[in-house]
Scaffold this motif. Structure first.
Motif, PDB file in Angstrom:
ATOM      1  N   LEU A  34       0.830  -1.211   0.000  1.00 44.56           N
ATOM      2  CA  LEU A  34       0.000   0.000   0.000  1.00 44.56           C
ATOM      3  C   LEU A  34       0.861   1.256   0.000  1.00 44.56           C
ATOM      4  N   GLU A  35       1.938   1.235   0.760  1.00 46.33           N
ATOM      5  CA  GLU A  35       2.837   2.388   0.786  1.00 46.33           C
ATOM      6  C   GLU A  35       3.479   2.617  -0.575  1.00 46.33           C
ATOM      7  N   LYS A  36       3.890   1.531  -1.210  1.00 46.88           N
ATOM      8  CA  LYS A  36       4.508   1.652  -2.527  1.00 46.88           C
ATOM      9  C   LYS A  36       3.537   2.197  -3.551  1.00 46.88           C
ATOM     10  N   ALA A  37       2.257   1.836  -3.408  1.00 49.55           N
ATOM     11  CA  ALA A  37       1.233   2.328  -4.338  1.00 49.55           C
ATOM     12  C   ALA A  37       0.713   3.707  -3.936  1.00 49.55           C
ATOM     13  N   ALA A  38       1.297   4.309  -2.878  1.00 54.76           N
ATOM     14  CA  ALA A  38       0.996   5.679  -2.440  1.00 54.76           C
ATOM     15  C   ALA A  38      -0.382   5.837  -1.814  1.00 54.76           C
ATOM     16  N   PHE A  39      -0.872   4.796  -1.116  1.00 62.29           N
ATOM     17  CA  PHE A  39      -2.134   4.898  -0.392  1.00 62.29           C
ATOM     18  C   PHE A  39      -1.858   5.289   1.061  1.00 62.29           C
ATOM     19  N   ASN A  40      -2.629   6.242   1.562  1.00 57.13           N
ATOM     20  CA  ASN A  40      -2.567   6.577   2.982  1.00 57.13           C
ATOM     21  C   ASN A  40      -3.479   5.626   3.751  1.00 57.13           C
ATOM     22  N   PHE A  41      -3.071   5.228   4.960  1.00 60.43           N
ATOM     23  CA  PHE A  41      -3.899   4.331   5.765  1.00 60.43           C
ATOM     24  C   PHE A  41      -3.561   4.503   7.238  1.00 60.43           C
ATOM     25  N   GLY A  42      -4.426   3.953   8.093  1.00 58.72           N
ATOM     26  CA  GLY A  42      -4.259   4.100   9.537  1.00 58.72           C
ATOM     27  C   GLY A  42      -3.714   2.849  10.192  1.00 58.72           C
ATOM     28  N   ALA A  43      -4.347   2.456  11.307  1.00 57.70           N
ATOM     29  CA  ALA A  43      -3.856   1.322  12.102  1.00 57.70           C
ATOM     30  C   ALA A  43      -4.033   0.004  11.360  1.00 57.70           C
ATOM     31  N   LYS A  45      -4.178  -4.261  11.851  1.00 57.62           N
ATOM     32  CA  LYS A  45      -4.347  -5.366  12.789  1.00 57.62           C
ATOM     33  C   LYS A  45      -4.394  -6.670  12.013  1.00 57.62           C
ATOM     34  N   THR A  46      -3.615  -7.646  12.473  1.00 60.79           N
ATOM     35  CA  THR A  46      -3.595  -8.957  11.823  1.00 60.79           C
ATOM     36  C   THR A  46      -4.312  -9.978  12.698  1.00 60.79           C
ATOM     37  N   PHE A  47      -4.850 -11.000  12.060  1.00 62.89           N
ATOM     38  CA  PHE A  47      -5.572 -12.073  12.742  1.00 62.89           C
ATOM     39  C   PHE A  47      -5.062 -13.407  12.210  1.00 62.89           C
ATOM     40  N   ALA A  48      -5.008 -14.396  13.103  1.00 67.88           N
ATOM     41  CA  ALA A  48      -4.519 -15.714  12.697  1.00 67.88           C
ATOM     42  C   ALA A  48      -5.122 -16.782  13.585  1.00 67.88           C
ATOM     43  N   THR A  49      -5.758 -17.760  12.963  1.00 68.49           N
ATOM     44  CA  THR A  49      -6.255 -18.944  13.666  1.00 68.49           C
ATOM     45  C   THR A  49      -5.882 -20.146  12.810  1.00 68.49           C
ATOM     46  N   PRO A  50      -6.150 -21.359  13.278  1.00 64.46           N
ATOM     47  CA  PRO A  50      -5.823 -22.524  12.450  1.00 64.46           C
ATOM     48  C   PRO A  50      -6.488 -22.511  11.082  1.00 64.46           C
ATOM     49  N   ARG A  51      -7.613 -21.790  10.941  1.00 64.40           N
ATOM     50  CA  ARG A  51      -8.373 -21.843   9.696  1.00 64.40           C
ATOM     51  C   ARG A  51      -8.360 -20.542   8.908  1.00 64.40           C
ATOM     52  N   ARG A  52      -7.584 -19.556   9.326  1.00 61.18           N
ATOM     53  CA  ARG A  52      -7.652 -18.280   8.613  1.00 61.18           C
ATOM     54  C   ARG A  52      -6.437 -17.407   8.878  1.00 61.18           C
ATOM     55  N   LEU A  53      -6.135 -16.570   7.893  1.00 60.82           N
ATOM     56  CA  LEU A  53      -5.219 -15.444   8.027  1.00 60.82           C
ATOM     57  C   LEU A  53      -5.979 -14.214   7.545  1.00 60.82           C
ATOM     58  N   ALA A  54      -5.899 -13.124   8.297  1.00 59.82           N
ATOM     59  CA  ALA A  54      -6.659 -11.929   7.912  1.00 59.82           C
ATOM     60  C   ALA A  54      -5.901 -10.678   8.305  1.00 59.82           C
ATOM     61  N   VAL A  55      -6.167  -9.600   7.562  1.00 60.04           N
ATOM     62  CA  VAL A  55      -5.598  -8.287   7.855  1.00 60.04           C
ATOM     63  C   VAL A  55      -6.719  -7.259   7.772  1.00 60.04           C
ATOM     64  N   LEU A  56      -6.814  -6.396   8.791  1.00 60.82           N
ATOM     65  CA  LEU A  56      -7.777  -5.301   8.810  1.00 60.82           C
ATOM     66  C   LEU A  56      -6.995  -3.999   8.934  1.00 60.82           C
ATOM     67  N   ILE A  57      -7.135  -3.133   7.934  1.00 58.62           N
ATOM     68  CA  ILE A  57      -6.418  -1.857   7.909  1.00 58.62           C
ATOM     69  C   ILE A  57      -7.443  -0.737   7.938  1.00 58.62           C
ATOM     70  N   SER A  58      -7.332   0.125   8.916  1.00 59.55           N
ATOM     71  CA  SER A  58      -8.317   1.197   9.071  1.00 59.55           C
ATOM     72  C   SER A  58      -7.972   2.411   8.214  1.00 59.55           C
ATOM     73  N   ALA A  59      -9.023   3.165   7.880  1.00 59.43           N
ATOM     74  CA  ALA A  59      -8.891   4.477   7.213  1.00 59.43           C
ATOM     75  C   ALA A  59      -7.983   4.444   5.984  1.00 59.43           C
ATOM     76  N   VAL A  60      -8.275   3.547   5.072  1.00 59.01           N
ATOM     77  CA  VAL A  60      -7.503   3.471   3.824  1.00 59.01           C
ATOM     78  C   VAL A  60      -8.115   4.426   2.804  1.00 59.01           C
ATOM     79  N   GLU A  61      -7.297   5.313   2.265  1.00 63.04           N
ATOM     80  CA  GLU A  61      -7.766   6.251   1.240  1.00 63.04           C
ATOM     81  C   GLU A  61      -8.212   5.493  -0.004  1.00 63.04           C
ATOM     82  N   LYS A  62      -9.321   5.939  -0.590  1.00 65.29           N
ATOM     83  CA  LYS A  62      -9.820   5.260  -1.785  1.00 65.29           C
ATOM     84  C   LYS A  62      -8.866   5.434  -2.963  1.00 65.29           C
ATOM     85  N   ASN A  63      -8.302   6.632  -3.091  1.00 66.50           N
ATOM     86  CA  ASN A  63      -7.396   6.917  -4.207  1.00 66.50           C
ATOM     87  C   ASN A  63      -6.003   7.220  -3.674  1.00 66.50           C
ATOM     88  N   PRO A  64      -4.980   6.821  -4.397  1.00 66.86           N
ATOM     89  CA  PRO A  64      -3.608   7.076  -3.936  1.00 66.86           C
ATOM     90  C   PRO A  64      -3.228   8.536  -4.085  1.00 66.86           C
TER      91      PRO A  64
END
Length: 383
Positions: A34-43, A45-64
C-alpha cells in the motif's frame, strides 16, 4: 474518502507453529504494498487462527496520492538536427511520454541540456488495485512447502476454502486461488452453524467472537494463559508453560478451553523429566508442579471446543497419556537393572569417526575435558 480494508483467506488447518509468523509477514507485506502504491492508511491489525489469516487496515484512502513523474530524454544535441528539425530520438521520447514535441520542456544543467517531461500521475483506486496487490503479497509469504488440491493448479500452504475482501461495505470481487472473494466468512467449525455475512469490514472481529472464534492470536494466547493459571491454582499447583509450546497450542485452537486431567500417581516413580517431556512434546499438555517443584499427577489440556460434557474430553485424554507413561515406566525399570557404566560397553561398537575412534572414546575425551575445566574453575567433585 477513507474506509476500513479487510482481507481474509480461509484454509484447512494451517501448521500451528507457523501461524503467527505468517500473520505478521502478511500484514507487513500488505502495508509495504500500500505504501509503494501511495495509499494513505491508519492502524493495521492482523488475525490468525488454524483456519484463517486476515488483515484489517483502518482508514484506507480510496485513491492514492498524486505522484510527480519526471523523465529526462535525449540531449538537445541528439534531439535536434543542425536545421532545427527534431530527430527520431526526440519524436520517440515525446510519444513515450504521451505528449507532443512542443509540450516537452528543456532541462539545462552545468553538465548540458536535455529534453525533459514532468507530469502528475494518479494511480487507480484501492478497489481496482487490490487484487493485484494481495496476489503479490500472498506469493511473498514465507511458506516452506506449498500444496495443490483437487484438480487445481493453484498452490498455497493449505487448501483454500474461502476468500473475503471488503472496502467498507463494498465487496472487492476478484478470483484468486480458485475462489471468488466476497463478504462471507465462517466461525468455529463445530460451534458455529451458518456462514457469517459481514455488512462492513469493521464488524469482522466482533462477528467472529460471537461465533466462537478469538481471531486475534495474542488475545487467544492471553486467554489460554489465564485459564491455565486458574486451573493450576485450583489444585494449588503451578503449570510448566514453555513459550514455544504456548505459541503452538494457540495456533491449534480457535476457542480455547483449558481442562484439568490426572494420571495415575504410580507413574510419579518415573523421573519427572521423562513424564513432562512426553506430555509437552507429544501431547501438547502442560504438567503441574507443587510448591516444592515436584511433579504432581495433574496436567492441563487445551481443548478447541466448549463441550457440554467436559468429562468425556478429559477421560479421553487421560486414556491417551496412560500408555505413553506405561512405556516410560517400563523402560525406566529396565534401565535400572544395570549401572550407567554397563551401557558404556555398547558404545565400543559404534564408530564415531574413523580417525577418532568409537563413541566410547569420544565420551572419555569429554570426561577428561570436563574434569580439566572443573579444576580450573575450582568446582568441587561430587561425592
Amino acid at each position: 474518502m477513507t474506509e476500513d480494508l479487510l482481507f481474509e483467506i480461509g484454509c484447512e488447518e494451517l501448521p500451528a507453529t507457523q501461524i503467527e509468523h505468517l500473520s505478521k509477514s502478511f500484514g507487513n507485506e500488505l502495508c509495504a504494498a500500500l505504501e509503494k502504491a501511495a495509499f494513505n492508511f491508519g492502524a493495521v491489525k492482523t488475525f490468525a487462527t488454524p483456519r484463517r489469516l486476515a488483515v484489517l487496515i483502518s482508514a484506507v484512502e480510496k485513491n492514492p496520492q498524486e505522484k510527480i513523474v519526471e523523465r529526462r530524454g535525449p540531449g538537445l544535441a541528439q534531439a535536434f538536427q543542425a536545421d532545427g528539425k527534431p530527430t527520431m530520438a526526440a519524436i520517440k521520447f515525446a510519444e513515450s511520454c504521451g505528449v507532443t514535441l512542443e509540450q516537452l520542456e528543456k532541462l539545462e544543467t552545468d553538465k548540458g541540456a536535455w529534453l525533459f517531461h514532468r507530469a502528475t500521475q494518479t494511480g487507480a483506486s484501492i478497489t481496482a488495485q487490490f487484487p493485484e496487490l494481495i496476489s503479490a503479497c500472498l506469493q511473498k509469504l514465507p511458506m516452506s512447502k506449498k500444496m495443490r488440491w483437487g484438480n487445481y493448479q493453484s498452490q498455497f500452504l493449505r487448501p483454500v476454502r474461502w476468500l473475503m475482501a471488503l472496502y467498507g461495505e463494498q465487496v472487492i470481487e476478484f478470483n484468486l486461488l480458485e475462489k471468488t472473494a466476497g463478504r462471507i466468512t465462517h466461525g468455529h467449525r463445530f460451534m458455529s452453524a451458518a456462514p457469517i455475512e459481514l455488512k462492513n469490514a469493521s464488524e469482522y472481529e466482533a462477528a467472529l467472537l460471537e461465533n466462537k472464534v478469538i481471531a486475534d492470536f495474542q488475545q487467544r494466547r492471553a486467554e489460554i494463559e489465564k485459564q491455565i493459571q486458574q486451573q493450576a491454582n485450583s489444585v494449588s499447583g503451578t503449570a510448566q508453560v514453555p513459550e514455544n509450546l504456548l505459541d503452538e497450542v494457540t495456533g491449534l485452537v480457535e476457542w480455547p478451553q483449558v481442562l484439568l486431567a490426572q494420571f495415575d500417581a504410580e507413574f510419579l516413580a518415573v523421573p519427572h523429566q521423562a513424564i513432562s517431556s512426553t506430555m509437552m512434546s507429544n501431547q501438547k499438555y502442560f504438567p503441574i508442579y507443587d510448591a516444592q517443584e515436584k511433579l504432581t499427577p495433574w496436567f492441563l489440556i487445551v481443548s478447541n471446543i466448549a463441550s457440554t460434557d467436559p468429562s468425556n474430553v478429559i477421560s479421553g485424554n487421560e486414556k491417551v497419556i496412560r500408555p505413553r507413561l506405561s512405556d516410560a515406566q517400563f523402560f525406566f525399570e529396565q534401565d535400572k537393572k544395570h549401572s550407567l557404566e554397563f551401557y558404556n560397553t555398547a558404545l565400543e561398537k559404534v564408530v564415531f569417526q574413523n580417525k577418532l575412534g568409537t563413541v566410547l572414546d569420544k565420551a572419555k575425551r569429554i570426561a577428561k575435558l570436563a574434569q580439566f575445566i572443573a579444576e580450573k574453575l575450582n568446582f568441587a567433585q561430587p561425592e
